[in-house]
Design a protein around this motif. Structure first.
Motif, PDB file in Angstrom:
ATOM      1  N   VAL A 241      21.495  70.569  -0.695  1.00  0.00           N
ATOM      2  CA  VAL A 241      21.048  71.936  -0.439  1.00  0.00           C
ATOM      3  C   VAL A 241      20.293  72.019   0.878  1.00  0.00           C
ATOM      4  O   VAL A 241      20.498  72.935   1.673  1.00  0.00           O
ATOM      5  N   LEU A 242      19.412  71.059   1.121  1.00  0.00           N
ATOM      6  CA  LEU A 242      18.578  71.092   2.322  1.00  0.00           C
ATOM      7  C   LEU A 242      19.254  70.476   3.542  1.00  0.00           C
ATOM      8  O   LEU A 242      18.701  70.518   4.639  1.00  0.00           O
ATOM      9  N   GLU A 243      20.426  69.885   3.306  1.00  0.00           N
ATOM     10  CA  GLU A 243      21.199  69.250   4.372  1.00  0.00           C
ATOM     11  C   GLU A 243      20.396  68.172   5.087  1.00  0.00           C
ATOM     12  O   GLU A 243      20.314  68.112   6.316  1.00  0.00           O
ATOM     13  N   VAL A 244      19.769  67.292   4.261  1.00  0.00           N
ATOM     14  CA  VAL A 244      19.044  66.136   4.778  1.00  0.00           C
ATOM     15  C   VAL A 244      19.466  64.907   3.987  1.00  0.00           C
ATOM     16  O   VAL A 244      20.124  65.007   2.951  1.00  0.00           O
ATOM     17  N   ASN A 245      19.060  63.747   4.461  1.00  0.00           N
ATOM     18  CA  ASN A 245      19.365  62.479   3.815  1.00  0.00           C
ATOM     19  C   ASN A 245      18.596  62.367   2.500  1.00  0.00           C
ATOM     20  O   ASN A 245      17.488  62.895   2.380  1.00  0.00           O
ATOM     21  N   GLN A 246      19.148  61.644   1.519  1.00  0.00           N
ATOM     22  CA  GLN A 246      18.477  61.471   0.232  1.00  0.00           C
ATOM     23  C   GLN A 246      17.135  60.751   0.400  1.00  0.00           C
ATOM     24  O   GLN A 246      16.164  61.070  -0.292  1.00  0.00           O
ATOM     25  N   ASN A 247      17.073  59.788   1.303  1.00  0.00           N
ATOM     26  CA  ASN A 247      15.809  59.089   1.548  1.00  0.00           C
ATOM     27  C   ASN A 247      14.758  60.030   2.130  1.00  0.00           C
ATOM     28  O   ASN A 247      13.569  59.887   1.856  1.00  0.00           O
ATOM     29  N   THR A 248      15.197  60.995   2.916  1.00  0.00           N
ATOM     30  CA  THR A 248      14.275  61.997   3.456  1.00  0.00           C
ATOM     31  C   THR A 248      13.693  62.827   2.321  1.00  0.00           C
ATOM     32  O   THR A 248      12.494  63.118   2.301  1.00  0.00           O
ATOM     33  N   VAL A 249      14.533  63.190   1.357  1.00  0.00           N
ATOM     34  CA  VAL A 249      14.065  63.950   0.198  1.00  0.00           C
ATOM     35  C   VAL A 249      13.036  63.131  -0.571  1.00  0.00           C
ATOM     36  O   VAL A 249      11.973  63.646  -0.942  1.00  0.00           O
ATOM     37  N   LYS A 250      13.326  61.853  -0.797  1.00  0.00           N
ATOM     38  CA  LYS A 250      12.384  61.000  -1.527  1.00  0.00           C
ATOM     39  C   LYS A 250      11.055  60.892  -0.797  1.00  0.00           C
ATOM     40  O   LYS A 250       9.991  60.979  -1.414  1.00  0.00           O
ATOM     41  N   THR A 251      11.121  60.725   0.515  1.00  0.00           N
ATOM     42  CA  THR A 251       9.901  60.612   1.315  1.00  0.00           C
ATOM     43  C   THR A 251       9.103  61.907   1.261  1.00  0.00           C
ATOM     44  O   THR A 251       7.877  61.894   1.069  1.00  0.00           O
ATOM     45  N   ARG A 252       9.785  63.047   1.431  1.00  0.00           N
ATOM     46  CA  ARG A 252       9.093  64.341   1.382  1.00  0.00           C
ATOM     47  C   ARG A 252       8.506  64.608   0.009  1.00  0.00           C
ATOM     48  O   ARG A 252       7.425  65.174  -0.111  1.00  0.00           O
ATOM     49  N   LEU A 253       9.212  64.201  -1.028  1.00  0.00           N
ATOM     50  CA  LEU A 253       8.721  64.376  -2.390  1.00  0.00           C
ATOM     51  C   LEU A 253       7.451  63.547  -2.603  1.00  0.00           C
ATOM     52  O   LEU A 253       6.449  64.048  -3.131  1.00  0.00           O
ATOM     53  N   ARG A 254       7.487  62.295  -2.165  1.00  0.00           N
ATOM     54  CA  ARG A 254       6.326  61.419  -2.305  1.00  0.00           C
ATOM     55  C   ARG A 254       5.140  61.954  -1.505  1.00  0.00           C
ATOM     56  O   ARG A 254       4.018  62.040  -1.998  1.00  0.00           O
ATOM     57  N   LYS A 255       5.377  62.357  -0.266  1.00  0.00           N
ATOM     58  CA  LYS A 255       4.314  62.884   0.590  1.00  0.00           C
ATOM     59  C   LYS A 255       3.788  64.210   0.038  1.00  0.00           C
ATOM     60  O   LYS A 255       2.578  64.451   0.025  1.00  0.00           O
ATOM     61  N   GLY A 256       4.676  65.073  -0.429  1.00  0.00           N
ATOM     62  CA  GLY A 256       4.274  66.355  -1.001  1.00  0.00           C
ATOM     63  C   GLY A 256       3.397  66.169  -2.227  1.00  0.00           C
ATOM     64  O   GLY A 256       2.380  66.839  -2.386  1.00  0.00           O
ATOM     65  N   LYS A 257       3.788  65.227  -3.108  1.00  0.00           N
ATOM     66  CA  LYS A 257       2.970  64.960  -4.297  1.00  0.00           C
ATOM     67  C   LYS A 257       1.615  64.390  -3.900  1.00  0.00           C
ATOM     68  O   LYS A 257       0.590  64.736  -4.501  1.00  0.00           O
ATOM     69  N   SER A 258       1.595  63.561  -2.887  1.00  0.00           N
ATOM     70  CA  SER A 258       0.341  62.991  -2.410  1.00  0.00           C
ATOM     71  C   SER A 258      -0.577  64.085  -1.866  1.00  0.00           C
ATOM     72  O   SER A 258      -1.779  64.118  -2.158  1.00  0.00           O
ATOM     73  N   LEU A 259      -0.010  64.991  -1.070  1.00  0.00           N
ATOM     74  CA  LEU A 259      -0.799  66.108  -0.537  1.00  0.00           C
ATOM     75  C   LEU A 259      -1.309  67.010  -1.662  1.00  0.00           C
ATOM     76  O   LEU A 259      -2.458  67.464  -1.643  1.00  0.00           O
ATOM     77  N   LEU A 260      -0.444  67.263  -2.642  1.00  0.00           N
ATOM     78  CA  LEU A 260      -0.846  68.087  -3.789  1.00  0.00           C
ATOM     79  C   LEU A 260      -1.995  67.444  -4.552  1.00  0.00           C
ATOM     80  O   LEU A 260      -2.958  68.116  -4.922  1.00  0.00           O
ATOM     81  N   LYS A 261      -1.874  66.153  -4.781  1.00  0.00           N
ATOM     82  CA  LYS A 261      -2.908  65.434  -5.513  1.00  0.00           C
ATOM     83  C   LYS A 261      -4.247  65.561  -4.786  1.00  0.00           C
ATOM     84  O   LYS A 261      -5.271  65.864  -5.397  1.00  0.00           O
TER      85      LYS A 261
END
Length: 183
Positions: free
Chosen positions: A152-172
């Protein structure tokens, strides 16, 4: 749904197809757009514009992705275009977080007890940069897989994983800071 899409495109019956798409995906698209623009009224307007674009673009739909993914892509691009627009940069509107905080204002105690955590989380998510907000939205709210989010976002799967991890870290960090301030 995909069979309906194929038959509607071949017969040229686009109005019925867009009607069905609006019924099926309208709320999801509106929520997605709201995640970008932070305003319910503007999200409603942009959702209508997305379906107008969908109607006009149906003859060019090639079926390389599902119709839902195609609609999400249109909504994301339209939201980003709006955020870059002159109107958004120059005209300020009142933010309406009514459906995040809660519509039930009869009982303040009940509202606070039931929705405080959800509102705090939703508000924190809305404060994230778009690239983290969108992966969290698709992964947790739409329950898409990493592969689907990447498509959907037209990015690499590893990019999604990295953004997810960073996003959760920022949220925390945001939630811990706000919890510390409230104690």
């Amino acid at each position: 749904m995909e069979k309906l899409v194929e038959s509607s495109i071949t017969t040229g019956n686009h109005a019925d197809l867009v009607d069905e798409l609006m019924r099926t995906y309208g709320q999801e698209i509106q929520q997605l757009i709201f995640a970008y623009v932070h305003n319910e009224t503007i999200a409603e307007d942009l959702t209508q514009e997305v379906f107008v674009k969908c109607y006009k673009s149906l003859p060019s739909y090639k079926g390389k992705s599902t119709i839902k993914t195609w609609l999400w892509r249109i909504a994301i691009n339209h939201s980003k275009d709006y955020l870059k627009s002159w109107y958004n940069q120059r005209v300020k509107t009142a933010d309406n977080f009514g459906f995040i905080i809660g519509e039930d204002r009869d009982s303040v105690e009940r509202t606070i007890i039931q929705q405080d955590d959800d509102a705090q989380l939703a508000f924190a998510i809305m404060q994230l940069p778009i690239k983290y907000r969108e992966v969290i939205y698709f992964y947790y709210y739409e329950e898409c897989s990493i592969k689907e989010v990447a498509a959907v976002l037209e990015v690499n799967q590893n990019t999604v994983k990295t953004r997810l991890r960073k996003g959760k870290s920022l949220l925390k960090k945001m939630l811990e800071d706000s919890q510390w301030k409230n104690d």
